[in-house]
Motif scaffolding. Structure first.
Motif, mmCIF file in Angstrom:
data_model
loop_
_atom_site.group_PDB
_atom_site.id
_atom_site.type_symbol
_atom_site.label_atom_id
_atom_site.label_comp_id
_atom_site.label_asym_id
_atom_site.label_seq_id
_atom_site.Cartn_x
_atom_site.Cartn_y
_atom_site.Cartn_z
ATOM 1 N N GLU A 116 20.483 54.096 71.463
ATOM 2 C CA GLU A 116 20.019 52.961 72.158
ATOM 3 C C GLU A 116 18.567 52.584 72.416
ATOM 4 O OE1 GLU A 116 21.756 50.627 73.193
ATOM 5 O OE2 GLU A 116 23.126 51.602 74.731
ATOM 6 N N THR A 117 18.241 52.394 71.346
ATOM 7 C CA THR A 117 16.753 52.030 70.944
ATOM 8 C C THR A 117 16.179 51.051 72.000
ATOM 9 O OG1 THR A 117 17.480 50.190 69.487
ATOM 10 C CG2 THR A 117 16.827 52.345 68.744
ATOM 11 N N ALA A 118 16.882 50.139 72.969
ATOM 12 C CA ALA A 118 16.338 49.230 73.729
ATOM 13 C C ALA A 118 15.707 49.838 74.998
ATOM 14 C CB ALA A 118 17.513 48.175 74.287
ATOM 15 N N LEU A 119 16.055 51.080 75.200
ATOM 16 C CA LEU A 119 16.075 51.891 76.330
ATOM 17 C C LEU A 119 14.854 53.018 76.055
ATOM 18 C CD1 LEU A 119 19.412 52.659 78.001
ATOM 19 C CD2 LEU A 119 17.796 50.824 78.322
ATOM 20 N N LEU A 120 14.272 52.976 74.616
ATOM 21 C CA LEU A 120 13.379 54.120 74.210
ATOM 22 C C LEU A 120 12.051 53.403 73.782
ATOM 23 C CD1 LEU A 120 15.842 56.563 72.153
ATOM 24 C CD2 LEU A 120 15.470 56.695 74.692
ATOM 25 N N SER A 121 10.778 54.205 74.201
ATOM 26 C CA SER A 121 9.716 53.879 73.394
ATOM 27 C C SER A 121 9.747 54.259 71.960
ATOM 28 C CB SER A 121 8.542 54.648 74.051
ATOM 29 O OG SER A 121 8.829 56.038 73.846
ATOM 30 N N ASP A 122 8.921 53.679 71.044
ATOM 31 C CA ASP A 122 8.808 54.121 69.808
ATOM 32 C C ASP A 122 8.759 55.413 69.581
ATOM 33 O OD1 ASP A 122 9.093 51.489 69.118
ATOM 34 O OD2 ASP A 122 6.971 51.238 68.249
ATOM 35 N N ASP A 123 7.931 56.065 70.353
ATOM 36 C CA ASP A 123 7.629 57.764 70.140
ATOM 37 C C ASP A 123 8.913 58.359 70.519
ATOM 38 O OD1 ASP A 123 5.144 57.358 69.518
ATOM 39 O OD2 ASP A 123 4.199 58.025 71.461
ATOM 40 N N GLU A 124 9.834 58.039 71.581
ATOM 41 C CA GLU A 124 10.785 58.464 71.975
ATOM 42 C C GLU A 124 12.216 58.311 70.635
ATOM 43 O OE1 GLU A 124 10.650 58.235 76.601
ATOM 44 O OE2 GLU A 124 11.525 56.347 75.290
ATOM 45 N N LYS A 125 11.782 57.112 69.951
ATOM 46 C CA LYS A 125 12.844 56.509 68.857
ATOM 47 C C LYS A 125 12.668 57.659 67.771
ATOM 48 C CE LYS A 125 12.754 51.724 70.232
ATOM 49 N NZ LYS A 125 11.910 50.483 70.136
ATOM 50 N N THR B 111 11.236 60.820 68.061
ATOM 51 C CA THR B 111 11.878 62.133 68.178
ATOM 52 C C THR B 111 13.121 62.101 68.340
ATOM 53 O OG1 THR B 111 9.614 62.160 69.774
ATOM 54 C CG2 THR B 111 11.763 63.725 69.986
ATOM 55 N N ALA B 112 14.151 61.031 68.797
ATOM 56 C CA ALA B 112 15.380 61.208 68.588
ATOM 57 C C ALA B 112 15.924 61.272 67.384
ATOM 58 C CB ALA B 112 16.195 59.989 69.485
ATOM 59 N N CYS B 113 15.229 60.380 66.368
ATOM 60 C CA CYS B 113 15.628 60.575 65.046
ATOM 61 C C CYS B 113 15.528 62.087 64.377
ATOM 62 C CB CYS B 113 14.845 59.470 64.105
ATOM 63 S SG CYS B 113 15.419 57.666 64.195
ATOM 64 N N ASN B 114 14.270 62.564 64.775
ATOM 65 C CA ASN B 114 13.970 63.984 64.128
ATOM 66 C C ASN B 114 15.234 64.893 64.835
ATOM 67 O OD1 ASN B 114 12.140 63.199 62.385
ATOM 68 N ND2 ASN B 114 10.645 63.389 64.128
ATOM 69 N N VAL C 97 15.114 49.251 63.143
ATOM 70 C CA VAL C 97 15.488 49.619 61.600
ATOM 71 C C VAL C 97 14.530 50.243 60.845
ATOM 72 C CG1 VAL C 97 16.996 49.273 59.813
ATOM 73 C CG2 VAL C 97 17.766 48.268 61.960
ATOM 74 N N MET C 98 13.307 49.666 60.670
ATOM 75 C CA MET C 98 12.364 49.995 59.703
ATOM 76 C C MET C 98 11.693 51.431 60.331
ATOM 77 S SD MET C 98 10.377 46.622 59.034
ATOM 78 C CE MET C 98 9.157 47.338 58.008
ATOM 79 N N LEU C 99 11.497 51.678 61.695
ATOM 80 C CA LEU C 99 11.035 52.647 62.003
ATOM 81 C C LEU C 99 11.890 53.863 61.971
ATOM 82 C CD1 LEU C 99 8.671 54.168 63.870
ATOM 83 C CD2 LEU C 99 10.226 53.413 65.743
ATOM 84 N N MET C 100 13.375 53.464 62.133
ATOM 85 C CA MET C 100 14.273 54.663 62.018
ATOM 86 C C MET C 100 14.330 55.114 60.667
ATOM 87 S SD MET C 100 17.082 53.077 64.531
ATOM 88 C CE MET C 100 18.412 54.123 64.343
ATOM 89 N N ARG C 101 14.306 54.239 59.405
ATOM 90 C CA ARG C 101 14.305 54.774 58.196
ATOM 91 C C ARG C 101 13.077 55.355 57.803
ATOM 92 N NH1 ARG C 101 17.917 56.193 55.210
ATOM 93 N NH2 ARG C 101 19.123 54.493 55.408
ATOM 94 N N ARG C 102 11.922 54.851 58.285
ATOM 95 C CA ARG C 102 10.615 55.510 57.937
ATOM 96 C C ARG C 102 10.770 57.188 58.364
ATOM 97 N NH1 ARG C 102 7.926 51.107 59.580
ATOM 98 N NH2 ARG C 102 7.314 52.313 61.343
ATOM 99 N N THR C 103 11.676 57.429 59.555
ATOM 100 C CA THR C 103 11.351 58.505 60.032
ATOM 101 C C THR C 103 12.498 59.518 59.396
ATOM 102 O OG1 THR C 103 11.041 57.583 62.226
ATOM 103 C CG2 THR C 103 11.865 59.808 62.352
ATOM 104 N N VAL C 104 13.740 59.029 59.105
ATOM 105 C CA VAL C 104 14.722 59.892 58.458
ATOM 106 C C VAL C 104 14.762 59.939 57.167
ATOM 107 C CG1 VAL C 104 16.246 59.593 60.646
ATOM 108 C CG2 VAL C 104 16.486 58.030 58.503
ATOM 109 N N GLY C 105 13.699 58.968 56.453
ATOM 110 C CA GLY C 105 13.792 59.126 54.941
ATOM 111 C C GLY C 105 15.316 58.572 54.298
ATOM 112 N N ASN C 106 15.384 59.393 53.240
ATOM 113 C CA ASN C 106 16.586 59.132 52.759
ATOM 114 C C ASN C 106 17.641 60.389 52.851
ATOM 115 O OD1 ASN C 106 15.753 56.800 51.216
ATOM 116 N ND2 ASN C 106 14.766 57.998 49.572
ATOM 117 N N ALA C 107 17.462 60.985 53.935
ATOM 118 C CA ALA C 107 18.450 62.018 54.192
ATOM 119 C C ALA C 107 19.440 61.769 54.895
ATOM 120 C CB ALA C 107 17.755 63.183 54.852
ATOM 121 N N MET C 108 19.478 60.592 55.725
ATOM 122 C CA MET C 108 20.382 60.311 56.713
ATOM 123 C C MET C 108 20.513 58.646 56.266
ATOM 124 S SD MET C 108 19.033 62.018 59.961
ATOM 125 C CE MET C 108 20.601 61.700 61.165
#
Length: 228
Positions: free
Chosen positions: A141-150, A152-155, A181-192
């Motif tokens: 629910e990215t609309a409710l999270l800051s970038d830092d929280e996004k 952390t939630a991905c990790n 989407v770009m932020l999430m992809r950078r965070t999880v890499g190709n693992a997810m």
């Protein structure tokens, strides 16, 4: 050639290729059994990746989609992420027992916002354990999270063994954005996997999400997206 066809041509994706990114979704509270059956028929006709429904309809879509190659997907703890872990586990176990092969869960957003990260990780991990080999997508629910929280939630989702992170329920005022989407992809890499969901309504929307790193699209406007 239509605008959608031109967009697809420029991306080197055929409509059939784009269809394999899409979870054809019906999560309206007023959806009827007939509505859900119609969505299944559309998914079979256009070869969408999955049909995503509320748990009450999982037995119906499992039967309808049997042998078609279209996956049966259920949301759980939807759309608020605010029930107990035990209830989420029970719901996940039930939909898997009914034949769901993909599950989309919502994180406990309030716990995430308060910094109770261990509880968020444990919540996801418990649902993943209940899912077993069933694919688990975690809705941030990215609309409710800051970038830092996004980030952390991905990790946390990755640490808990989830298979995908997903942007949105579509019920929080805004949905997927290219930046998220770009932020999430950078965070999880190709693992997810990364699923962009909420407000993806056109071919151009979908292609932007895929270019940004989405490996799955959740949409109710799926037929319009593939230009059919």
């Amino acid at each position: 050639m239509s605008k959608s066809e031109l967009s697809l041509a420029s991306s080197n994706l055929a409509p059939a290729d784009l269809a394999q990114y899409i979870d054809h979704t019906i999560l309206r509270p007023d959806a009827t059994p007939a509505d859900v059956s119609a969505i299944c028929d559309e998914a079979i006709k256009h070869n969408f990746k999955a049909v995503c429904v509320n748990p009450i309809f999982i037995p119906r879509i499992v039967d309808h989609l049997a042998g078609t190659g279209v996956a049966a997907c259920s949301v759980i703890n939807f759309p608020f992420g605010a029930t107990s872990t035990a209830m989420k586990v029970a719901e996940a176990e039930w939909v898997v027992a009914q034949g769901a092969i993909e599950v989309d869960m919502v994180i406990p957003i309030g716990l995430m916002k308060s910094g109770n990260f261990d509880a968020v990780r444990d919540d996801i991990a418990a649902v993943k354990a209940a899912c077993g080999n069933t694919l688990l997508k975690v809705i941030l629910e990215t609309a409710l999270l800051s970038d830092d929280e996004k980030i952390t939630a991905c990790n946390l989702s990755k640490e808990a063994g989830a298979d995908f992170v997903k942007t949105s329920t579509g019920f929080a005022g805004s949905g997927a954005t290219v930046a998220d989407v770009m932020l999430m992809r950078r965070t999880v890499g190709n693992a997810m996997g990364v699923k962009a969901s909420g407000g993806v309504r056109t071919t151009e929307d979908a292609l932007r999400m895929i270019e940004a790193g989405a490996s799955r699209i959740g949409a109710s406007a799926s037929i319009s997206i593939i230009g059919r």
